[in-house]
Every structure is written in C-alpha cells, then in structure tokens.
Design a protein around this motif. Structure first.
Motif, PDB file in Angstrom:
ATOM      1  N   PRO A  89       2.681 -21.519 -13.626  1.00 33.09           N
ATOM      2  CA  PRO A  89       1.927 -21.634 -12.361  1.00 33.09           C
ATOM      3  C   PRO A  89       2.724 -21.146 -11.157  1.00 33.09           C
ATOM      4  O   PRO A  89       2.174 -20.459 -10.294  1.00 33.09           O
ATOM      5  N   ARG A  90       4.008 -21.495 -11.107  1.00 32.16           N
ATOM      6  CA  ARG A  90       4.820 -21.045  -9.976  1.00 32.16           C
ATOM      7  C   ARG A  90       4.970 -19.535  -9.988  1.00 32.16           C
ATOM      8  O   ARG A  90       4.847 -18.872  -8.947  1.00 32.16           O
ATOM      9  N   PHE A  91       5.225 -18.949 -11.148  1.00 35.96           N
ATOM     10  CA  PHE A  91       5.415 -17.503 -11.215  1.00 35.96           C
ATOM     11  C   PHE A  91       4.152 -16.759 -10.815  1.00 35.96           C
ATOM     12  O   PHE A  91       4.179 -15.874  -9.943  1.00 35.96           O
ATOM     13  N   PHE A  92       3.036 -17.086 -11.448  1.00 36.25           N
ATOM     14  CA  PHE A  92       1.809 -16.341 -11.176  1.00 36.25           C
ATOM     15  C   PHE A  92       1.288 -16.634  -9.768  1.00 36.25           C
ATOM     16  O   PHE A  92       0.681 -15.765  -9.132  1.00 36.25           O
ATOM     17  N   GLY A  93       1.528 -17.836  -9.273  1.00 39.44           N
ATOM     18  CA  GLY A  93       1.154 -18.130  -7.892  1.00 39.44           C
ATOM     19  C   GLY A  93       1.943 -17.292  -6.908  1.00 39.44           C
ATOM     20  O   GLY A  93       1.389 -16.731  -5.952  1.00 39.44           O
ATOM     21  N   LEU A  94       3.258 -17.176  -7.136  1.00 39.95           N
ATOM     22  CA  LEU A  94       4.087 -16.354  -6.249  1.00 39.95           C
ATOM     23  C   LEU A  94       3.694 -14.880  -6.327  1.00 39.95           C
ATOM     24  O   LEU A  94       3.691 -14.173  -5.318  1.00 39.95           O
ATOM     25  N   MET A  95       3.349 -14.419  -7.522  1.00 34.82           N
ATOM     26  CA  MET A  95       2.939 -13.022  -7.661  1.00 34.82           C
ATOM     27  C   MET A  95       1.651 -12.753  -6.884  1.00 34.82           C
ATOM     28  O   MET A  95       1.505 -11.706  -6.241  1.00 34.82           O
ATOM     29  N   LEU A  96       0.704 -13.682  -6.914  1.00 39.61           N
ATOM     30  CA  LEU A  96      -0.537 -13.499  -6.164  1.00 39.61           C
ATOM     31  C   LEU A  96      -0.290 -13.565  -4.660  1.00 39.61           C
ATOM     32  O   LEU A  96      -0.886 -12.798  -3.889  1.00 39.61           O
ATOM     33  N   LEU A  97       0.569 -14.483  -4.214  1.00 37.18           N
ATOM     34  CA  LEU A  97       0.914 -14.530  -2.791  1.00 37.18           C
ATOM     35  C   LEU A  97       1.598 -13.238  -2.357  1.00 37.18           C
ATOM     36  O   LEU A  97       1.332 -12.711  -1.265  1.00 37.18           O
ATOM     37  N   PHE A  98       2.466 -12.738  -3.197  1.00 33.82           N
ATOM     38  CA  PHE A  98       3.151 -11.473  -2.936  1.00 33.82           C
ATOM     39  C   PHE A  98       2.138 -10.337  -2.810  1.00 33.82           C
ATOM     40  O   PHE A  98       2.187  -9.521  -1.875  1.00 33.82           O
ATOM     41  N   LEU A  99       1.187 -10.303  -3.733  1.00 37.23           N
ATOM     42  CA  LEU A  99       0.152  -9.278  -3.720  1.00 37.23           C
ATOM     43  C   LEU A  99      -0.686  -9.369  -2.445  1.00 37.23           C
ATOM     44  O   LEU A  99      -1.011  -8.343  -1.820  1.00 37.23           O
ATOM     45  N   ALA A 100      -1.029 -10.594  -2.036  1.00 36.72           N
ATOM     46  CA  ALA A 100      -1.821 -10.776  -0.814  1.00 36.72           C
ATOM     47  C   ALA A 100      -1.067 -10.271   0.410  1.00 36.72           C
ATOM     48  O   ALA A 100      -1.648  -9.615   1.289  1.00 36.72           O
ATOM     49  N   ALA A 101       0.231 -10.574   0.487  1.00 37.51           N
ATOM     50  CA  ALA A 101       1.029 -10.114   1.629  1.00 37.51           C
ATOM     51  C   ALA A 101       1.091  -8.591   1.680  1.00 37.51           C
ATOM     52  O   ALA A 101       1.026  -7.983   2.756  1.00 37.51           O
ATOM     53  N   VAL A 102       1.199  -7.955   0.522  1.00 39.05           N
ATOM     54  CA  VAL A 102       1.229  -6.493   0.481  1.00 39.05           C
ATOM     55  C   VAL A 102      -0.108  -5.918   0.944  1.00 39.05           C
ATOM     56  O   VAL A 102      -0.154  -4.914   1.673  1.00 39.05           O
ATOM     57  N   LEU A 103      -1.209  -6.545   0.550  1.00 43.64           N
ATOM     58  CA  LEU A 103      -2.527  -6.058   0.960  1.00 43.64           C
ATOM     59  C   LEU A 103      -2.727  -6.195   2.468  1.00 43.64           C
ATOM     60  O   LEU A 103      -3.322  -5.319   3.100  1.00 43.64           O
ATOM     61  N   VAL A 104      -2.248  -7.289   3.056  1.00 45.75           N
ATOM     62  CA  VAL A 104      -2.335  -7.426   4.510  1.00 45.75           C
ATOM     63  C   VAL A 104      -1.474  -6.363   5.182  1.00 45.75           C
ATOM     64  O   VAL A 104      -1.879  -5.751   6.182  1.00 45.75           O
ATOM     65  N   THR A 105      -0.283  -6.119   4.644  1.00 45.10           N
ATOM     66  CA  THR A 105       0.582  -5.067   5.200  1.00 45.10           C
ATOM     67  C   THR A 105      -0.121  -3.714   5.178  1.00 45.10           C
ATOM     68  O   THR A 105      -0.060  -2.941   6.134  1.00 45.10           O
ATOM     69  N   ALA A 106      -0.808  -3.417   4.071  1.00 44.39           N
ATOM     70  CA  ALA A 106      -1.442  -2.111   3.913  1.00 44.39           C
ATOM     71  C   ALA A 106      -2.647  -1.927   4.824  1.00 44.39           C
ATOM     72  O   ALA A 106      -2.996  -0.790   5.170  1.00 44.39           O
ATOM     73  N   THR A 107      -3.299  -3.019   5.197  1.00 49.81           N
ATOM     74  CA  THR A 107      -4.518  -2.900   6.006  1.00 49.81           C
ATOM     75  C   THR A 107      -4.315  -3.315   7.458  1.00 49.81           C
ATOM     76  O   THR A 107      -5.252  -3.211   8.251  1.00 49.81           O
ATOM     77  N   ALA A 108      -3.138  -3.801   7.831  1.00 49.47           N
ATOM     78  CA  ALA A 108      -2.909  -4.284   9.192  1.00 49.47           C
ATOM     79  C   ALA A 108      -3.010  -3.140  10.196  1.00 49.47           C
ATOM     80  O   ALA A 108      -2.479  -2.054   9.979  1.00 49.47           O
TER      81      ALA A 108
END
Length: 647
Positions: free
Chosen positions: A131-150
């Motif tokens: 849960p910790r690993f996959f949760g961190l990966m999804l949070l990481f992915l979300a941050a990258v998506l915000v970076t790409a669309t900001a």
C-alpha cells in the motif's frame, strides 16, 4: 468515480466546474486521492525473509493502483484530444491553473502510459509494504501530471514540491537500510538546491510584473523587463538542470539507483528527471526572450550529453550505465529547447520515456532473478528468457540510435535545429557515444556466458522464472521504443510542429539521417564486438567526481560555516543571552524592592491618612441637635472674626 471526485472537490473550492475543467481535475485528483488513501491504509503482514506476505490490503493495493492508472490514462487521452483548461483560487494573485495544449498533451499521455506499464510490472515485483509503495507511486504520478499541465507558477511550484518529496520517499523506500535513505537524501538535497531557482523565477515574476492580473502565469514570463527577465530565466535554468540531472547536478542519478527497479524505471523515463527537460521545453519562450539563456540551455545540454555519455561508457553495472544515459539523453532535450527544436525535443521526450522504462524494467528482471546487475555477471542474460532479452535488445538498439528505431529519428530532428557548427559537433559526438554505451551493454549481455558459469541461484526473496506481468509491459514498451520515432518523421512531424505552434522548425534531411544512421550503426557494432575491452577511465566511472566536487565546493564549506556559526552562538550569543537574562533578573529584583518598599508604603500611607481623616470627620456626627447648633455658632463666630481681621 473520477467525475464524482472532481465535482466534490470543486464544490469544496467554491465553484461548479465546467465539463472540461472536471476532466482536468479528475486527471490529477484521481491518482492523488487514491495514492493518499493507499499510503494511509497501512501495509501487509511481516514474515521471515526479504519479502512481506501481503495481507488483505497488500493484495488489493496493486489492483487498485493499476485500475486507477488505467482510468488516468483514459482521462489523459481524452484531455489530449479535447485540450481542456481548469482554474481555481489558491493564493492572492496566484491561482491554480491547468491546461492541456500541444506540448502537455504529448507529455500527459506519455507519463500515464509509462506509469501504467511500470505499475503492472511492480504488481509482480514489489512484495513488501505494497500500500505504501503503490500509494507513493500514484502520488508521484499525480504531481508529474500537475507539473505537465500547470500554467501558473503557483501550480508548478506546488507540484514541483510534491514531486521532490515523493521521489525521496520512493528512492528511500527500503528505509530500514542506511544506504537507500542516504541515496534518497542525496537526490532530494541536490534537486532541492536546484529547485531554489524556481522560487527565484517566481520572485522575479512578482517583482517585475507591470500588472496584477496574470503576473504569475508562465506565459507572462517572457514579457518581463530586465533585470527580472534575466533572473527568471536563470532560475528556470537552474531548476530544470537540477531535476534533469544536467551538469553539475548529475551525480544524484547514480545514488537514485538504490531505489526499487520500478521507481528507477518511472523516475528516469517519464517522471521527475524528464520533467526537467519538459520545463525547458515549456519555458522556451522565456529562454529565447533572454537570449543568453537559450544558448546556455543548448550548450549545457550538449556538454551533459557528451560528458555523461563518457560516464555511461565507463560503468560496470547495468543500472549505473542506464542512469548516466538518462542524463545524457535529457541533454538532447535541453539542447532542443535551447536551439529551438521543440518538435524534436518533444518527440525525443516521448521516445526516450518508452526506451528508458523498458531498459530499467529489464534490468529489474535480471536483478530479481539473478541477484546482480553487474555487466560481467549478466553475460548471456539477453539470450534467455527471451520475454526480457528481446525487448532489451530492441530498447538498447533504439538507445544507440540505430534505424529505424525511435531515437534515431528524434535525435536527427534535434540536430537539424542546430545552426552553430561547434555545437553541432559536440552533439554529433554525443550521438556517437550513445551508440557506444548502448552497444557495450548489448555486446556483454548477448555474449555467451563462460563455460561452467551459472547464474546465481535465487535466494530468499528472489524471483524464480519470469512472471507474466513482467513480459506484458516489456513487450508494449518495446513496441513504443520501436515506433515512437514516427513523431519525428513525416507526416506526424508536421502535425506535431503545428500542434506545438512551431510550424517553421527545420526538419532533418536525407543526408543527415543517413550519416547519423551509419555513424550510430558503426559505433554500436564496434562497441558490441569490443565490449569487454572498451576504455573505462576512472574519472568517468566515478561520475566525473561530481559528488566529491559538490562536497568540496558546497557541502564542506556549508558545514564549516555552520560549525563556526554554532561556536559563535555558544561563545557570544548564548553567553550574551544568559548575561542579559541575569541583568534583567537583577533589574526585576530592584524594581520589585522599589515597588515593595517605596510605592507600596506610599500607597499604604495615603490610605492610612485618609482613613484617619475620615475618622476625625466622623466624630462630630453625633446625631444630637444641640451639638450641631454649637458647631454652627462656632463656625459663625470664626467667620465673623475672620472678616474683622481681614478688613
């Protein structure tokens, strides 16, 4: 689910989203919320050995993460087709604004597609604390998506911070060991040093904006007056070079290899490191407006591609070779941003993401099955099992720039944008080095193992065989590594240039493409044949001694200064504070004594005198009428006497 989530969050923010706004908010909030829930939900049951046997939540975490990533990919494709925008308040003068344009459309689809395949691989690779690993990966992915669309600095800074924090947590995922934690700290602190540049750019935007509306918009940065324009450009360069591991920040990539293989695959391909190159592409108008900044980006990228190409060629471990090649390949993206080859840089970004994710996941297969990623111990690894070996061969040939695979065409599109002969020569040398280090890896891994040599038997926690969930993402990534070069070839190259708003960018001609194809093929074959005898200079194997230089030039002086300040604090400030406290205490004692023996006694004397006067004034009040008559006669006589005396 995503639409409901978007409506709930938008309602909490005080507004009703439009349909396109709901799409963008869903794109970034779905992985963010799901990742947060997984991180907070706990882990599996602890057992003996290396792995943890997943409990109920541990078994469902990979399934949930893959499902969320699949939905996010669908949302990314929809956003790329519809080009939505979204905006909400955040701070005064700095809203959170997102948009999908030609550049971010390519990036969000690339990031989500690679992220999904990496998570599928991780479902079979990660056994502990799922849960910790996959949760961190999804949070990481979300941050990258915000970076790409900001589209505003506030949104970009928010995503930039979360991306850095989650990357530290993922590199240091095995936190019970000292080495991953130290590696995560090195990566975090090095990139944080570069991140200060983004705050410098934001400060320049605030100071140099002529009007309040839109002053923190990324599109407003090229319109700044000097010196704010130069400060913003310098800050953007430093921030991008830090994230993209360009010189002199490159050494942190070597340390990041201690994270799990899926982390390396995502971080090096389409996520944090790649976001440094993306930022330069996004802020190309700012670099161009500053003039010198575009030249600095181009030369910095070209020199990094050349220097880290030599570093990759000298490595003896597969993941270290791939890490150095990441910085080198993103050097081509930085070169494209500075030279004005936006289409070539964007195509290279997408193709490199597929190639590098593929190669890191293949390295992860061999690390899990053989227990090593040392090149000499991996001889023959690319021969079997073929579901890992064949995709690796495709990815390595693409990395070498061998036609018709992807990075051949994308590099040529970047070279076509260069108009300075010296810069072109450096870039061409970097292209040759790409073929050399990729050929070296191919030559060693395809060469038969020595007679009598056996792969290390899987020990506790090692994987036996090749799980099916590993073969699927490797095959799909190999397909991407083979065909994504079409983005740099007609007719897709023209469509991409129009989408990016750069229809006039030059394209590579047949002569250039044939020359680079021959150069890359010759260098790759030569390196494969001479793989065991290629030079490995110590300075290159040690990553140009960049970490040593950073310690000597930055870390050690900082520590020396900190110790001197600590001694000054102990010897001067601490003693001054104690002395001041004693003086204040004595002054307080004197004030208390003056109050007790002076003010208190004076107040008490006044009170006693008033009380005595009151008692005297009360004595004539007897209540007997003849006493009052006598007092009146006495006062009258005194008044008459006074009048007689004053006449």
């Amino acid at each position: 689910m995503s639409a409901t989530l978007s409506r709930a969050v938008s309602g909490a923010l005080g507004g009703v989203p439009s349909a396109e706004g709901a799409l963008l908010w869903s794109l970034v909030l779905l992985p963010a919320v799901a990742g947060g829930v997984l991180v907070l939900s706990g882990g599996g049951r602890r057992t003996a050995g290396t792995y943890t046997r997943p409990g109920g939540r541990g078994r469902t975490a990979p399934v949930l993460a893959v499902a969320v990533a699949a939905v996010t990919l669908a949302l990314a494709v929809a956003a790329a087709l519809t080009r939505p925008s979204a905006r909400t308040g955040f701070v005064a003068g700095g809203p959170l604004a997102l948009a999908a344009d030609g550049l971010s459309a390519v990036v969000v689809v690339t990031v989500t597609a690679v992220g999904l395949l990496v998570l599928v691989f991780a479902a079979a690779d990660i056994r502990a604390e799922r849960p910790r690993f996959f949760g961190l990966m999804l949070l990481f992915l979300a941050a990258v998506l915000v970076t790409a669309t900001a589209t505003t600095l506030t949104a970009l800074l928010l995503a930039w911070e979360v991306m850095g924090a989650t990357s530290y947590a993922l590199i240091a995922f095995h936190w019970r060991a000292n080495e991953p934690v130290a590696a995560g700290a090195t990566a975090f602190l090095t990139t944080r040093a570069g991140d200060l540049g983004l705050y410098l750019a934001a400060g320049a935007a605030l100071a140099g904006a002529t009007g309040e509306p839109g002053r923190l918009s990324l599109d407003a940065l090229p319109a700044l007056d000097r010196p704010w324009l130069d400060l913003a450009a310098a800050g953007a360069l430093v921030a991008a070079f830090g994230k993209a591991a360009q010189l002199p920040f490159s050494f942190w990539l070597s340390k990041a290899m201690l994270g799990p293989s899926p982390v390396s695959a995502l971080l090096h391909s389409a996520a944090m490191v790649a976001m440094g190159g993306y930022l330069l592409l996004r802020l190309h108008p700012l670099l161009e407006a500053a003039g010198w900044a575009a030249t600095a980006a181009a030369w910095g990228g070209a020199l990094t591609a050349l220097a880290l190409g030599a570093v990759a060629l000298a490595q003896r471990e597969l993941k270290q070779l791939l890490a150095a090649s990441t910085g080198a390949q993103l050097g081509f993206v930085a070169l494209a941003a500075g030279a004005g080859g936006l289409a070539g840089g964007t195509a290279h970004f997408a193709a490199h993401a597929a190639v590098k994710a593929l190669l890191f996941l293949a390295a992860g297969c061999w690390l899990a099955t053989r227990g090593t990623d040392t090149l000499s111990a991996l001889r023959g690894a690319a021969r079997r099992p073929w579901p890992a070996g064949l995709p690796f061969v495709v990815g390595a040939l693409a990395l070498a720039g061998v036609p018709p695979l992807s990075l051949w065409a994308t590099k040529d599109e970047i070279l076509a944008a260069i108009d300075a002969p010296a810069l072109f020569g450096v870039a061409l040398a970097a292209v040759a080095l790409s073929a050399l280090y990729a050929g070296k890896a191919l030559g060693l891994l395809l060469r038969p193992a020595p007679p009598g040599a056996h792969a290390r038997e899987p020990g506790p926690g090692r994987v036996r065989g090749l799980p099916l969930l590993w073969g699927l993402p490797l095959g799909l990534l190999a397909l991407g590594a083979a065909v994504l070069g079409a983005l740099a070839l007609p007719p897709l190259a023209g469509a991409l240039k129009r989408s990016l708003g750069a229809p006039g960018e030059p394209s590579a001609g047949p002569a250039l493409m044939l020359a680079t194809a021959a150069l890359s093929l010759l260098a790759a074959v030569l390196a494969a044949v001479l793989a065991a005898r290629l030079p490995e200079p110590r300075w290159a194997r040690a990553w140009l001694h960049l970490e040593t230089a950073a310690h000597a030039l930055a870390v050690r002086p900082t520590l020396v200064t900190a110790r001197a300040l600590a001694r000054f604090d102990d010897a001067v400030l601490h003693r001054a504070a104690l002395g001041a406290a004693g003086t204040v205490r004595r002054l307080a004692g004197w004030a208390a004594a003056a109050d007790r023996f002076g003010v208190d006694r004076l107040v008490q004397g006044v009170a006693d005198g008033t009380r005595r006067l009151g008692e005297l004034a009360r004595r004539p009040q007897t209540g007997q009428l003849h006493h009052y008559y006598a007092q009146a006669l006495t006062l009258l006589a005194a008044a008459v006497l006074l009048l007689l005396l004053l006449r």
